[in-house]
Write a protein that holds these residues in place. Structure first.
Motif, PDB file in Angstrom:
ATOM      1  N   VAL A   1       0.833  -1.205   0.000  1.00 53.77           N
ATOM      2  CA  VAL A   1       0.000   0.000   0.000  1.00 53.77           C
ATOM      3  C   VAL A   1       0.868   1.256   0.000  1.00 53.77           C
ATOM      4  O   VAL A   1       0.631   2.198  -0.771  1.00 53.77           O
ATOM      5  CB  VAL A   1      -0.949   0.011   1.228  1.00 53.77           C
ATOM      6  N   VAL A   2       1.883   1.274   0.868  1.00 54.71           N
ATOM      7  CA  VAL A   2       2.772   2.437   0.935  1.00 54.71           C
ATOM      8  C   VAL A   2       3.521   2.615  -0.375  1.00 54.71           C
ATOM      9  O   VAL A   2       3.682   3.739  -0.873  1.00 54.71           O
ATOM     10  CB  VAL A   2       3.766   2.294   2.111  1.00 54.71           C
ATOM     11  N   ALA A   3       3.985   1.521  -0.965  1.00 51.76           N
ATOM     12  CA  ALA A   3       4.698   1.607  -2.242  1.00 51.76           C
ATOM     13  C   ALA A   3       3.804   2.173  -3.337  1.00 51.76           C
ATOM     14  O   ALA A   3       4.236   3.008  -4.134  1.00 51.76           O
ATOM     15  CB  ALA A   3       5.223   0.228  -2.641  1.00 51.76           C
ATOM     16  N   LEU A   4       2.541   1.735  -3.371  1.00 49.15           N
ATOM     17  CA  LEU A   4       1.602   2.241  -4.373  1.00 49.15           C
ATOM     18  C   LEU A   4       1.322   3.728  -4.168  1.00 49.15           C
ATOM     19  O   LEU A   4       1.318   4.508  -5.130  1.00 49.15           O
ATOM     20  CB  LEU A   4       0.295   1.450  -4.318  1.00 49.15           C
ATOM     21  N   LEU A   5       1.090   4.119  -2.923  1.00 46.09           N
ATOM     22  CA  LEU A   5       0.821   5.531  -2.641  1.00 46.09           C
ATOM     23  C   LEU A   5       2.038   6.397  -2.957  1.00 46.09           C
ATOM     24  O   LEU A   5       1.914   7.485  -3.532  1.00 46.09           O
ATOM     25  CB  LEU A   5       0.421   5.701  -1.173  1.00 46.09           C
TER      26      LEU A   5
ATOM     27  N   ALA B   1      12.629  -9.327  -0.112  1.00 43.51           N
ATOM     28  CA  ALA B   1      11.209  -9.323  -0.487  1.00 43.51           C
ATOM     29  C   ALA B   1      10.617  -7.925  -0.322  1.00 43.51           C
ATOM     30  O   ALA B   1       9.830  -7.466  -1.160  1.00 43.51           O
ATOM     31  CB  ALA B   1      10.443 -10.329   0.374  1.00 43.51           C
ATOM     32  N   GLN B   2      10.989  -7.239   0.754  1.00 47.99           N
ATOM     33  CA  GLN B   2      10.526  -5.866   0.972  1.00 47.99           C
ATOM     34  C   GLN B   2      10.994  -4.959  -0.166  1.00 47.99           C
ATOM     35  O   GLN B   2      10.228  -4.121  -0.676  1.00 47.99           O
ATOM     36  CB  GLN B   2      11.066  -5.339   2.296  1.00 47.99           C
ATOM     37  N   LEU B   3      12.234  -5.131  -0.574  1.00 47.04           N
ATOM     38  CA  LEU B   3      12.785  -4.356  -1.683  1.00 47.04           C
ATOM     39  C   LEU B   3      11.992  -4.604  -2.955  1.00 47.04           C
ATOM     40  O   LEU B   3      11.612  -3.661  -3.666  1.00 47.04           O
ATOM     41  CB  LEU B   3      14.257  -4.719  -1.893  1.00 47.04           C
ATOM     42  N   ALA B   4      11.710  -5.877  -3.246  1.00 48.35           N
ATOM     43  CA  ALA B   4      10.977  -6.227  -4.467  1.00 48.35           C
ATOM     44  C   ALA B   4       9.567  -5.656  -4.449  1.00 48.35           C
ATOM     45  O   ALA B   4       9.085  -5.113  -5.454  1.00 48.35           O
ATOM     46  CB  ALA B   4      10.937  -7.747  -4.633  1.00 48.35           C
ATOM     47  N   VAL B   5       8.879  -5.762  -3.307  1.00 46.54           N
ATOM     48  CA  VAL B   5       7.510  -5.247  -3.193  1.00 46.54           C
ATOM     49  C   VAL B   5       7.481  -3.745  -3.445  1.00 46.54           C
ATOM     50  O   VAL B   5       6.610  -3.234  -4.158  1.00 46.54           O
ATOM     51  CB  VAL B   5       6.927  -5.564  -1.807  1.00 46.54           C
ATOM     52  N   ASN B   6       8.442  -3.033  -2.887  1.00 49.88           N
ATOM     53  CA  ASN B   6       8.483  -1.580  -3.066  1.00 49.88           C
ATOM     54  C   ASN B   6       8.791  -1.193  -4.503  1.00 49.88           C
ATOM     55  O   ASN B   6       8.173  -0.275  -5.057  1.00 49.88           O
ATOM     56  CB  ASN B   6       9.511  -0.973  -2.114  1.00 49.88           C
ATOM     57  N   LEU B   7       9.736  -1.884  -5.118  1.00 55.52           N
ATOM     58  CA  LEU B   7      10.077  -1.568  -6.503  1.00 55.52           C
ATOM     59  C   LEU B   7       8.898  -1.800  -7.429  1.00 55.52           C
ATOM     60  O   LEU B   7       8.557  -0.945  -8.257  1.00 55.52           O
ATOM     61  CB  LEU B   7      11.272  -2.419  -6.953  1.00 55.52           C
ATOM     62  N   VAL B   8       8.250  -2.943  -7.304  1.00 59.67           N
ATOM     63  CA  VAL B   8       7.109  -3.274  -8.166  1.00 59.67           C
ATOM     64  C   VAL B   8       5.941  -2.320  -7.897  1.00 59.67           C
ATOM     65  O   VAL B   8       5.298  -1.825  -8.831  1.00 59.67           O
ATOM     66  CB  VAL B   8       6.673  -4.733  -7.948  1.00 59.67           C
ATOM     67  N   GLY B   9       5.665  -2.041  -6.623  1.00 60.14           N
ATOM     68  CA  GLY B   9       4.557  -1.164  -6.278  1.00 60.14           C
ATOM     69  C   GLY B   9       4.713   0.229  -6.850  1.00 60.14           C
ATOM     70  O   GLY B   9       3.746   0.823  -7.358  1.00 60.14           O
ATOM     71  N   ILE B  10       5.916   0.765  -6.785  1.00 57.39           N
ATOM     72  CA  ILE B  10       6.155   2.109  -7.308  1.00 57.39           C
ATOM     73  C   ILE B  10       5.925   2.158  -8.818  1.00 57.39           C
ATOM     74  O   ILE B  10       5.284   3.078  -9.338  1.00 57.39           O
ATOM     75  CB  ILE B  10       7.592   2.560  -6.965  1.00 57.39           C
TER      76      ILE B  10
END
Length: 320
Positions: A223-227, A277-286
């Motif tokens: 959610v944070v990555a998307l926002l 995994a946190q890194l991947a989630v943030n990269l993809v979300g952005i």
């Protein structure tokens, strides 16, 4: 508004002036005959409403002046002029909601370039993140977030996916794929040295609960990555630099890379994998959020995107 500065060969100036005069979003048009020395020609300048910029730039470039002369576009912070007001009203849409594609492509192309400076900033950010992990310092982690330059290639990748621009996509992916391993490798060496000196210990890292958010992956990570990705893309297309700084502080990309390195050197493989995994989630979300924002904002030939239609519905402002 945008300021347009064109060096035009004398033989093409008349055609250029016709193009500029034909658009109601153009004002403050001036010509200095023979003022340009290299390349030789006339100097033509004008102010253009952002809403009209895509069409104006396309028409000017269609004349081939970018090959025979020169074209420069810069943002104008403040304009005090009735003529400028009329030009803005004549152009459809709202200036803050308009994506000037040539401007965005130029900026993301520059920000996605793999060079020594980009790698240096990313390395410094990863080193700061490792120090923040070792000292249980959220302030240092925030510093690493601000220093990290990774949002540039991520924004460029969003633009590339939206416009199906393969060269820009390759450029962006190359910057990320090449720079992150180098930065993490240098951080790995530095971390091993610090551990040798006793500056970093497993006990201190495991007890550093103020920064658990770095490796703890949960639904709010996405959610944070998307926002943050949405806010970052909006800040790019609307030139809101203050919002972009907030994006840097919101996403856990560089801190996750730094934590993964520290955890791996200490043999804490579970936390290392969680950080990756946190890194991947943030990269993809952005990247996903950036593409969605570009899809929802108005495009060339369309006055209002879905966001604009909602605003118009509730604001009661007349459509131009």
């Amino acid at each position: 508004m945008l300021h347009l500065r064109v060096i035009s060969p004398a033989a093409q100036t008349s055609a250029l002036l016709r193009v500029l005069r034909a658009d109601g979003g153009v004002t403050h048009l001036t010509v200095a005959r023979g003022a340009a020395v290299d390349p030789a020609g006339d100097l033509v300048q004008a102010d253009v409403a952002r809403e009209a910029a895509n069409k104006v730039l396309a028409d000017v470039q269609a004349l081939g002046i970018v090959h025979t002369g020169g074209l420069t576009v810069s943002a104008v912070e403040s304009v005090f002029s009735d003529a400028a007001e009329r030009a803005t009203r004549a152009a459809p849409g709202d200036p803050d909601d308009t994506v000037v594609w040539d401007e965005l492509l130029e900026e993301t192309h520059e920000e996605s370039t793999l060079n020594v400076t980009f790698v240096a900033f990313l390395t410094i950010a990863c080193l700061l993140a490792a120090i923040g992990v070792a000292t249980n310092s959220p302030v240092t982690i925030v510093g690493a977030m601000v220093v990290g330059p990774e949002f540039g290639p991520l924004a460029a990748l969003s633009v590339a996916l939206f416009r199906r621009d393969r060269p820009l996509a390759r450029r962006s992916v190359l910057a990320l794929v090449a720079a992150f391993p180098v930065a993490m490798g240098i951080t790995l060496v530095a971390t091993l040295v610090w551990e040798r000196f006793g500056w970093i210990t497993a006990e201190e890292v495991m007890a550093a609960h103020y920064i658990d958010f770095i490796y703890q992956v949960g639904p709010f990570s996405l959610v944070v990555a998307l926002l943050a990705g949405a806010a970052g893309m909006l800040s790019l297309v609307s030139a809101k630099s203050a919002a972009l700084i907030g994006v840097f502080i919101s996403v856990t990309t560089v801190p996750a890379a730094g934590y993964a390195v520290v955890a791996a050197t200490l043999g804490e493989w579970q936390r290392a994998f969680q950080s990756v995994a946190q890194l991947a989630v943030n990269l993809v979300g952005i990247v996903v959020a950036g593409v969605l924002v570009l899809a929802l904002l108005p495009r060339a030939g369309r006055r209002y995107g879905p966001f604009g239609q909602v605003v118009q519905m509730f604001s009661g402002r007349p459509r131009r």
